[in-house]
Design a protein around this motif. Structure first.
Motif, PDB file in Angstrom:
ATOM      1  N   LYS A 288      47.183  48.900  34.401  1.00 38.79           N
ATOM      2  CA  LYS A 288      46.093  48.090  34.644  1.00 38.79           C
ATOM      3  C   LYS A 288      46.026  46.787  33.881  1.00 38.79           C
ATOM      4  O   LYS A 288      45.095  46.054  33.556  1.00 38.79           O
ATOM      5  CB  LYS A 288      44.811  48.867  34.534  1.00 38.79           C
ATOM      6  N   THR A 289      47.111  46.238  32.981  1.00 37.36           N
ATOM      7  CA  THR A 289      47.234  45.327  32.231  1.00 37.36           C
ATOM      8  C   THR A 289      47.144  44.187  33.113  1.00 37.36           C
ATOM      9  O   THR A 289      47.499  43.908  34.219  1.00 37.36           O
ATOM     10  CB  THR A 289      48.539  45.343  31.423  1.00 37.36           C
ATOM     11  N   THR A 290      46.440  42.777  32.498  1.00 39.76           N
ATOM     12  CA  THR A 290      46.309  41.545  33.132  1.00 39.76           C
ATOM     13  C   THR A 290      46.785  40.454  32.071  1.00 39.76           C
ATOM     14  O   THR A 290      46.784  40.842  30.976  1.00 39.76           O
ATOM     15  CB  THR A 290      44.951  41.416  33.669  1.00 39.76           C
ATOM     16  N   ILE A 291      47.058  39.400  32.954  1.00 41.48           N
ATOM     17  CA  ILE A 291      47.126  38.023  32.207  1.00 41.48           C
ATOM     18  C   ILE A 291      46.514  37.080  32.863  1.00 41.48           C
ATOM     19  O   ILE A 291      46.483  36.900  34.250  1.00 41.48           O
ATOM     20  CB  ILE A 291      48.623  37.600  31.968  1.00 41.48           C
ATOM     21  N   ALA A 292      45.671  36.258  32.114  1.00 39.74           N
ATOM     22  CA  ALA A 292      45.305  35.204  32.671  1.00 39.74           C
ATOM     23  C   ALA A 292      45.658  33.708  32.251  1.00 39.74           C
ATOM     24  O   ALA A 292      46.219  33.823  30.921  1.00 39.74           O
ATOM     25  CB  ALA A 292      43.719  35.434  32.808  1.00 39.74           C
ATOM     26  N   MET A 293      45.368  32.649  32.799  1.00 41.74           N
ATOM     27  CA  MET A 293      45.691  31.324  32.228  1.00 41.74           C
ATOM     28  C   MET A 293      44.961  30.173  32.201  1.00 41.74           C
ATOM     29  O   MET A 293      44.089  30.389  33.272  1.00 41.74           O
ATOM     30  CB  MET A 293      47.060  31.011  33.223  1.00 41.74           C
ATOM     31  N   GLN A 294      44.893  29.329  31.309  1.00 38.11           N
ATOM     32  CA  GLN A 294      43.796  28.352  31.331  1.00 38.11           C
ATOM     33  C   GLN A 294      44.614  27.071  30.592  1.00 38.11           C
ATOM     34  O   GLN A 294      45.500  27.253  30.103  1.00 38.11           O
ATOM     35  CB  GLN A 294      42.540  28.793  30.289  1.00 38.11           C
TER      36      GLN A 294
END
Length: 808
Positions: free
Chosen positions: A521-527
């Motif tokens: 359930k790990t996640t990565i987001a980008m900005q």
């Protein structure tokens, strides 16, 4: 408003252009060096260039007052945690966020603690070194064992009915049975070194000891009847073994602690290349096994006997020691007699490594070894504990290392860095390495070669580590002294903010490509955010864009929501799934700036220098080849081609081509193809090779005036005036373009040339006059030859005969 409109029109123009119109720029971040300038918050970058979440850390407590060093940590079965504290020796208890002093040891230090089911063993080092067993809620002293002739107790190892002590400054390992009320220490190992610093034990109850001075690692094997067989298994290049971890199968991990090699910064620059990933070794290489017998005895100087202690026997390998209260045991069975070849190999492996120790003799003690300054110095230079000299040879490599020594004796270096290795804890298949003097905690994977800085702490040293089980570790630091808990799970969230990326011009952003792994359930987001000022905090940048979630597996492409600008930053937001972390493998972005014209920053044209005047009699070589160089660049990194032209200086005449379609920033011009005179050169750089015709741009630059002169100077008015035994001559020299360089003359010779100076003594113009007197001439006919050269090496000769009449 006008600026925004112009930028919009610019971007529209770029969008409708073909892909061949402008070469896009790119940033690729995929190595440790690529991420070196990024800002990390609860994230780490491994030496393989992988971005991951850091383990969760919690600050538990901080020492107060003059207490600044935590030497050791121990936890009892009831969960209470105790600390050995300095610089003034104290035993304290951790109570939530506070530390409560249990007792102070005036004039002494406590470097080691050991928890047992009966309580807490405390090793007190000083003039009256001793062991104290403390227990109960008040941690009162229940037992005391005196340690005669011991100045320091550096480590305690509990093994069922045995307690092992690493001591100094006589370099001994002591063993005793703490269950006996009248327990007395037995010398299990008596070394030539000043201090035995650390201990470890394998599944067969063999004990391993690391020393200072020579960096030796001993193996102590208990024998029947209370005797011990000892053997040196490794001699490190570094002078001190600071930490040991031994696995059940006899594999030893030994960390060195040469204080002179603990220097600020990394030992090597962060890796800028991808090197792949080492697969886990399935089997260590082994060495041929030889009978474990000592080498032939060799003479050595006896170690001076200590009061009430027997002098060691003069063996290259330490002799078995007997318990003082036991009768002499039977001699253990001996192995088969070794061959001469085996003797040679063992002698090479052991005897030669002890040669320096045999010569060192007794080591003097410093009188202030227990003072605050000496104890603080212990962390900075453990070699100074007893004031003894260390080996004179300089280590062959910089920094300190962790060596993996297999049960068969095969040695492999698994870590090296410019730190002191103070403690090692094994967690699963990895090593946690506590270091000084920059307070860094490393995770080292011996199987894969992966090395990661888990924590870069404010304290300068991390002298204490305690494995709490379940993957949790407690850290004790120094300068300042703090207790920190390293959890068995990752930080819930962490970020990596890139350094400011500079596109050099306002640019159109392409898609951001991220290669990542998001298990469970790990996640990565980008900005992203952008601006036209280099410092995001000093100017008006756009706000961070809305987070965009990265695809779960493989490569993910994302439109940037930030406006076109010159500068850009991206931010990665990683979320853990308790004990699982996502991993970012690479980040890549292309950007498109408008086609910018090339730039030419300089042009230089010169001939080879003529030979210095008076250097020899050879005529100067004509300088007709002009060497031309220029410096050019293109902001779009387009390939450039060049053309070179010339025309008379100060003229509006059309430019005449010298060279076309050059791909290098230099050329040579044979000036014999053009009339003499002063000229200006012009170089043109074009980016046509990488752009469509409608978007080709160019730049030009002119040279300073240059001289073309391929005509020799004129010689006129040569007059010779003979005398009785001498002659004088005069001559005028002129040149249309270049200054006169020299005039030489020869009489009746083609080789013997003589220098002549002009009337004003300096060749500095295009017109010179020379008067020369030639002495010591014999009667008869003579030939005078004069040779004039200009600054370009053009040379003209003129000859004339004259006669010296005989005296009547």
């Amino acid at each position: 408003m006008r600026f925004r409109l112009s930028v919009t029109l610019l971007m529209m123009a770029l969008c409708v252009a073909t892909a061949q119109a402008v070469k896009p720029g790119s940033w690729v971040h995929q190595t440790e060096a690529d991420f070196a300038e990024a800002e990390l918050e609860h994230t780490i970058v491994t030496n393989l260039g992988e971005v991951q979440l850091a383990l969760d850390t919690t600050g538990l407590a901080e020492l107060e007052g003059d207490d600044s060093i935590i030497y050791d940590i121990a936890r009892l079965d009831d969960g209470r945690v105790f600390l050995a504290v300095g610089a003034e020796g104290k035993l304290v208890q951790l109570d939530g966020e506070k530390v409560n002093v249990i007792t102070e040891f005036e004039g002494s230090q406590v470097f080691s603690l050991a928890a047992t089911k009966d309580g807490l063993w405390v090793a007190i080092s000083g003039a009256e070194s001793r062991l104290e067993l403390r227990s109960g809620q008040d941690m009162a002293v229940k037992r005391t064992i005196a340690l005669k002739d011991v100045r320091y107790v550096w480590d305690i190892l509990l093994d069922k009915d045995r307690m092992w002590l690493a001591t100094g400054a006589e370099g001994q390992v002591l063993m005793l049975d703490p269950s006996k009320e009248d327990a007395a220490p037995t010398v299990a190992l008596d070394t030539e070194q000043a201090n035995v610093l650390c201990l470890g034990i394998d599944g067969k109850r063999n004990v391993y000891a690391g020393t200072d001075g020579e960096g030796l690692i001993y193996r102590i094997s208990p024998q029947d009847g209370g005797k011990f067989s000892t053997f040196v298994i490794y001699d490190a290049a570094e002078p001190e073994i600071g930490a040991l971890i031994v696995t059940d199968d006899g594999t030893v991990f030994a960390g060195t602690a040469d204080a002179s090699q603990a220097r600020p910064g990394r030992l090597e620059e962060a890796s800028a290349e991808q090197k792949g990933r080492l697969e886990k070794l399935t089997k260590e290489p082994t060495e041929p096994k030889l009978p474990n017998v000592p080498p032939k005895p060799e003479p050595k100087a006896d170690k001076p006997a200590k009061p009430d202690a027997p002098a060691p026997k003069p063996n290259a390998e330490a002799a078995p020691a007997e318990a003082s209260d036991s009768p002499a045991p039977e001699k253990p069975a001996q192995a088969a007699a070794p061959t001469p070849e085996q003797y040679d190999q063992l002698r090479t492996a052991v005897a030669e490594r002890l040669e320096a120790a045999r010569k060192s003799g007794r080591i003097n003690l410093q009188s202030d070894s227990g003072s605050r300054s000496a104890v603080v110095q212990r962390l900075r230079s453990r070699a100074s504990r007893a004031g003894g000299p260390s080996r004179g040879a300089t280590p062959s490599k910089e920094g300190n290392a962790i060596y993996r020594i297999s049960a068969d004796g095969f040695v492999r270096e698994v870590f090296r860095e410019s730190v002191m290795i103070l403690r090692i804890v094994k967690v699963d298949s990895d090593l946690l390495v506590a270091t000084g003097n920059e307070g860094q905690l490393y995770r080292v994977s011996p199987d894969t070669g992966e090395t990661t800085i888990l924590a870069d702490l404010e304290p300068q040293q991390v002298p204490a580590l305690l494995d709490l089980g379940g993957g949790q570790v407690m850290l004790g630091t120094a300068n300042p002294g703090r207790i920190i808990r390293l959890a068995d799970q990752y930080a819930p969230e962490g970020t990596l903010t890139s350094a400011t990326l500079d596109a050099q011009q306002i640019s159109l952003w392409g898609k951001l490509q991220i290669l990542a792994s998001t298990p469970g359930k790990t996640t990565i987001a980008m900005q992203t955010r952008s601006g036209n000022v280099g410092d995001p905090d000093a100017g008006s940048w756009s706000d961070w864009s809305q987070p965009q979630k990265i695809d779960p597996t493989g490569a993910s492409y994302h439109e940037l929501l930030s406006p076109s600008a010159r500068f850009l930053q991206y931010r990665l937001i990683l979320h853990a799934d308790q004990k699982t972390t996502p991993t970012v493998l690479s980040v890549a972005l292309k950007y498109l700036m408008p086609n910018m014209p090339p730039s030419i920053t300089s042009i230089k044209a010169e001939y080879d220098k003529p030979k210095p005047r008076g250097d020899d009699a050879d005529a100067p070589a004509p300088q007709s080849t002009l060497k031309i160089e220029w410096e050019a660049a293109d902001a779009n990194e387009d390939a450039l081609t060049y053309s070179l032209e010339a025309r008379p200086f100060g003229s509006d005449a059309p430019w005449v081509a010298i060279a076309k379609d050059l791909t290098t920033a230099n050329a040579e011009w044979d000036t014999r193809t053009t009339p003499d005179g002063r000229y200006t050169l012009r170089v043109t750089a074009s980016d046509a090779a990488d752009n469509i015709p409608s978007q080709v741009l160019s730049a030009t630059r002119r040279s300073d005036p240059i001289t073309v002169d391929n005509t020799p100077p004129d010689l006129a008015n040569l007059r010779i005036t003979p005398a009785a035994d001498s002659a004088a001559f005069t001559v005028d020299i002129t040149d249309a373009a270049s200054p006169i360089h020299e005039l030489r003359y020869a009489v009746d010779s083609a080789d013997d040339w003589n220098m002549a100076l002009p009337n004003d003594l300096i060749y500095d113009s295009t017109s010179e006059s020379v008067v020369v007197k030639i002495p010591d001439l014999a009667p008869g006919r003579h030939v005078l030859t004069v040779r004039a050269a200009d600054a370009q090496g053009n040379t003209r000769y003129l000859s004339q005969t004259f006669e010296i009449k005989a005296k009547p």
